[in-house]
Design an enzyme around this catalytic site. Structure first.
Site, PDB file in Angstrom:
ATOM      1  N   GLU A 179       0.809  -1.235   0.000  1.00 17.06           N
ATOM      2  CA  GLU A 179       0.000   0.000   0.000  1.00 17.06           C
ATOM      3  C   GLU A 179       0.837   1.277   0.000  1.00 17.06           C
ATOM      4  OE1 GLU A 179      -2.831  -0.374   3.213  1.00 17.06           O
ATOM      5  OE2 GLU A 179      -3.568  -2.308   2.483  1.00 17.06           O
TER       6      GLU A 179
ATOM      7  N   ASN B  35       2.099  -5.173  -3.210  1.00 15.91           N
ATOM      8  CA  ASN B  35       0.695  -5.468  -2.900  1.00 15.91           C
ATOM      9  C   ASN B  35      -0.066  -4.169  -2.618  1.00 15.91           C
ATOM     10  OD1 ASN B  35      -1.292  -7.607  -2.205  1.00 15.91           O
ATOM     11  ND2 ASN B  35      -1.180  -6.762  -0.120  1.00 15.91           N
TER      12      ASN B  35
ATOM     13  N   HIS C 275     -10.523  -5.885  -2.533  1.00 18.84           N
ATOM     14  CA  HIS C 275     -11.617  -5.607  -1.581  1.00 18.84           C
ATOM     15  C   HIS C 275     -12.694  -4.873  -2.375  1.00 18.84           C
ATOM     16  CE1 HIS C 275      -9.260  -6.863   1.863  1.00 18.84           C
ATOM     17  NE2 HIS C 275      -8.290  -6.028   1.536  1.00 18.84           N
TER      18      HIS C 275
ATOM     19  N   GLU D 281      -6.389 -10.477  -1.268  1.00 20.73           N
ATOM     20  CA  GLU D 281      -7.222 -10.220  -0.067  1.00 20.73           C
ATOM     21  C   GLU D 281      -8.697 -10.144  -0.456  1.00 20.73           C
ATOM     22  OE1 GLU D 281      -5.771  -6.831   2.189  1.00 20.73           O
ATOM     23  OE2 GLU D 281      -3.676  -7.391   1.869  1.00 20.73           O
TER      24      GLU D 281
ATOM     25  N   ASP E  45     -12.478  -9.992  -0.912  1.00 17.38           N
ATOM     26  CA  ASP E  45     -13.775 -10.050  -0.230  1.00 17.38           C
ATOM     27  C   ASP E  45     -14.698  -9.094  -0.969  1.00 17.38           C
ATOM     28  OD1 ASP E  45     -12.767  -7.607   0.804  1.00 17.38           O
ATOM     29  OD2 ASP E  45     -12.519  -8.392   2.827  1.00 17.38           O
TER      30      ASP E  45
HETATM   31  O1  G3I Z   1      -4.351  -7.342  19.008  1.00 13.25           O
HETATM   32  C1  G3I Z   1      -5.078  -6.212  19.494  1.00 13.25           C
HETATM   33  C2  G3I Z   1      -5.718  -6.522  20.792  1.00 13.25           C
HETATM   34  O2  G3I Z   1      -4.719  -6.772  21.746  1.00 13.25           O
HETATM   35  C3  G3I Z   1      -6.612  -5.351  21.202  1.00 13.25           C
HETATM   36  O3  G3I Z   1      -7.305  -5.668  22.372  1.00 13.25           O
HETATM   37  C4  G3I Z   1      -7.623  -5.013  20.119  1.00 13.25           C
HETATM   38  C5  G3I Z   1      -8.461  -3.806  20.457  1.00 13.25           C
HETATM   39  O4  G3I Z   1      -8.895  -3.132  19.302  1.00 13.25           O
HETATM   40  O5  G3I Z   1      -6.903  -4.753  18.941  1.00 13.25           O
HETATM   41  C6  G3I Z   1      -6.133  -5.846  18.486  1.00 13.25           C
HETATM   42  O6  G3I Z   1      -5.492  -5.461  17.303  1.00 13.25           O
HETATM   43  C7  G3I Z   1      -6.296  -5.416  16.143  1.00 13.25           C
HETATM   44  C8  G3I Z   1      -5.703  -6.352  15.100  1.00 13.25           C
HETATM   45  O7  G3I Z   1      -6.407  -6.246  13.906  1.00 13.25           O
HETATM   46  C9  G3I Z   1      -5.707  -7.805  15.544  1.00 13.25           C
HETATM   47  O8  G3I Z   1      -7.028  -8.235  15.725  1.00 13.25           O
HETATM   48  C10 G3I Z   1      -6.323  -3.996  15.626  1.00 13.25           C
HETATM   49  O9  G3I Z   1      -7.010  -3.167  16.534  1.00 13.25           O
HETATM   50  C11 G3I Z   1      -6.988  -3.937  14.286  1.00 13.25           C
HETATM   51  O10 G3I Z   1      -6.830  -2.647  13.726  1.00 13.25           O
HETATM   52  C12 G3I Z   1      -6.345  -4.938  13.342  1.00 13.25           C
HETATM   53  O11 G3I Z   1      -7.049  -4.907  12.119  1.00 13.25           O
HETATM   54  C13 G3I Z   1      -6.381  -5.471  11.023  1.00 13.25           C
HETATM   55  C14 G3I Z   1      -6.118  -4.428   9.971  1.00 13.25           C
HETATM   56  O12 G3I Z   1      -5.517  -5.029   8.839  1.00 13.25           O
HETATM   57  C15 G3I Z   1      -5.193  -3.331  10.485  1.00 13.25           C
HETATM   58  O13 G3I Z   1      -4.835  -2.450   9.479  1.00 13.25           O
HETATM   59  C16 G3I Z   1      -7.280  -6.559  10.461  1.00 13.25           C
HETATM   60  O14 G3I Z   1      -7.379  -7.631  11.394  1.00 13.25           O
HETATM   61  C17 G3I Z   1      -6.700  -7.084   9.152  1.00 13.25           C
HETATM   62  O15 G3I Z   1      -7.653  -7.918   8.526  1.00 13.25           O
HETATM   63  C18 G3I Z   1      -6.387  -5.923   8.220  1.00 13.25           C
HETATM   64  O16 G3I Z   1      -5.797  -6.443   7.049  1.00 13.25           O
HETATM   65  C19 G3I Z   1      -5.461  -5.474   6.053  1.00 13.25           C
HETATM   66  C20 G3I Z   1      -4.250  -5.992   5.319  1.00 13.25           C
HETATM   67  O17 G3I Z   1      -3.223  -6.276   6.220  1.00 13.25           O
HETATM   68  C21 G3I Z   1      -3.772  -4.995   4.270  1.00 13.25           C
HETATM   69  N1  G3I Z   1      -4.857  -4.605   3.379  1.00 13.25           N
HETATM   70  C22 G3I Z   1      -6.083  -4.180   4.029  1.00 13.25           C
HETATM   71  C23 G3I Z   1      -6.565  -5.225   5.026  1.00 13.25           C
HETATM   72  C24 G3I Z   1      -7.905  -4.857   5.606  1.00 13.25           C
HETATM   73  O18 G3I Z   1      -7.800  -3.690   6.373  1.00 13.25           O
END
Ligand code: G3I
Length: 337
Positions: free
Chosen positions: A165, A208, A245, A273, A275
């Site tokens: 990105e 990517n 996406h 990715e 969806d």
């Molecule tokens: O691990 C912490 C946890 O300890 C905490 O309690 C909780 C509270 O919000 O947050 C947890 O972290 C989260 C993490 O996912 C693990 O679950 C983050 O807040 C959350 O922002 C994070 O989201 C991820 C996101 O990327 C972050 O940018 C999504 O799971 C993940 O699916 C998403 O994936 C991205 C790709 O890497 C890149 N392209 C876009 C895609 C979708 O956003």
């Protein structure tokens, strides 16, 4: 046209069908094998020489329903968050590969390959990195991060998302503002690819991004020029990941033009990715057909298994419902393969 059967075709069609085909009565090609008999996404994709993958968070591997679907259907795994910088190097030179190692060992035990995601990204980047304003320091921190992570997984990763990105959404076709671009200049992308290549010359190295599926968008054109430049100068790049996406309309009508134009530069293309909001079967089928239409489209990864696993779960964008049942989009994908 009759083409020799490969191993998968033989396994999927069985001896009787092969004899008929060889007698000229029926003409199957390996391109139709997936549709004939395969009953899982992974087997159907393998029948047409592709993989079918999903994003996996380490925390769900202990969920029996989840793991059952994962191991039945998917042949490629991308860690959803566990290989990102905030997890793998939360403070300088203190590496934590535990969560990602769990996923890699699951994949090894179930004959699944791995996509590595991601080495250099402005998001999920710890504050100690985004606060660096000295170029020599940032270069050495970035190179050390890439070298240490890629070396740790050397030989275990099919493809790395080396840079994720990096392009802007503002219609400029330029790199977005980030600590990497602002402190190191635009050359950070090349530096990252060269460093990753030195650490694991056998892994495929991908750029990517999202919203690069429409051939007419400035962002797509920006990425295309970067890849064309890299290929012309021998910078090691092997693939481009189209995150895919999508809204409920699915892919743009020119997605296959985009995929084939990139492939013509000499890189693999991958849907990394996928969806689709509300998962319309036709939108999923069109996406799969776009990949199938380009021989260098190596495979498709969906960003999660059940709707409840999705980062956009409110839109129910995946192939399995919250109870792990196959949705109509699942059958559309299987048929399209
Ligand atoms: O691990 C912490 C946890 O300890 C905490 O309690 C909780 C509270 O919000 O947050 C947890 O972290 C989260 C993490 O996912 C693990 O679950 C983050 O807040 C959350 O922002 C994070 O989201 C991820 C996101 O990327 C972050 O940018 C999504 O799971 C993940 O699916 C998403 O994936 C991205 C790709 O890497 C890149 N392209 C876009 C895609 C979708 O956003």
């Amino acid at each position: 046209m009759f083409r020799p059967f490969n191993g998968w075709t033989r396994q999927l069609l069985g001896p009787a069908a092969i004899m008929l085909a060889m007698a000229g009565t029926v003409t199957f090609t390996s391109a139709t094998a997936g549709a004939v008999n395969a009953t899982t996404l992974g087997a159907a994709a393998a029948g047409v020489g592709r993989y079918f993958g999903t994003a996996v968070p380490a925390g769900k591997l202990g969920d029996a329903q989840y793991a059952g679907i994962l191991d039945r259907e998917f042949t490629m795994i991308t860690p959803e968050n566990e290989m990102k910088w905030d997890t793998t190097e939360p403070s300088r030179n203190h590496f934590n590969f535990g969560p990602a190692d769990q996923i890699v060992s699951h994949a090894n035990a179930h004959n699944q390959r791995m996509r590595g995601h991601t080495l250099v990204w402005h998001s999920q980047l710890p504050g100690w990195v985004s606060g660096i304003n000295d170029a020599n320091t940032l270069r050495s921190v970035m190179d050390n991060h890439i070298t240490t992570e890629v070396t740790h997984y050397r030989g275990k990763i099919y493809a790395w998302d080396v840079v994720n990105e990096a392009f802007a959404d503002d219609g400029s076709g330029q790199l977005r503002s980030s600590v990497f671009r602002n402190v190191l200049g635009t050359g950070f992308v090349e530096e990252a690819f060269r460093t990753a290549h030195a650490a694991d010359p056998a892994a495929k190295l991908c750029y990517n991004d999202y919203s690069i599926e429409d051939w007419n968008s400035a962002k797509t054109q920006g990425v295309y020029k970067l890849v064309r430049d890299f290929k012309s100068r021998g910078v090691p790049i092997d693939c481009v990941g189209f995150q895919s996406h999508f809204g409920n309309g699915g892919p743009p009508s020119n997605f296959r033009t985009t995929l084939s134009n990139f492939a013509a530069l000499g890189v693999d293309v991958q849907l990394t990715e996928l969806d689709i909001a509300s998962a319309p079967p036709t939108a999923y089928a069109n996406t799969v057909k776009d990949c199938m239409s380009v021989s260098r489209c190596a495979g498709i990864t969906v960003w999660g298994i059940r709707d409840s696993d999705s980062w956009r779960s409110g839109e129910s964008p995946l192939l399995f419902d919250r109870n792990g049942n196959k949705k109509p989009a699942y059958n559309a994908v299987l048929t399209a393969l």
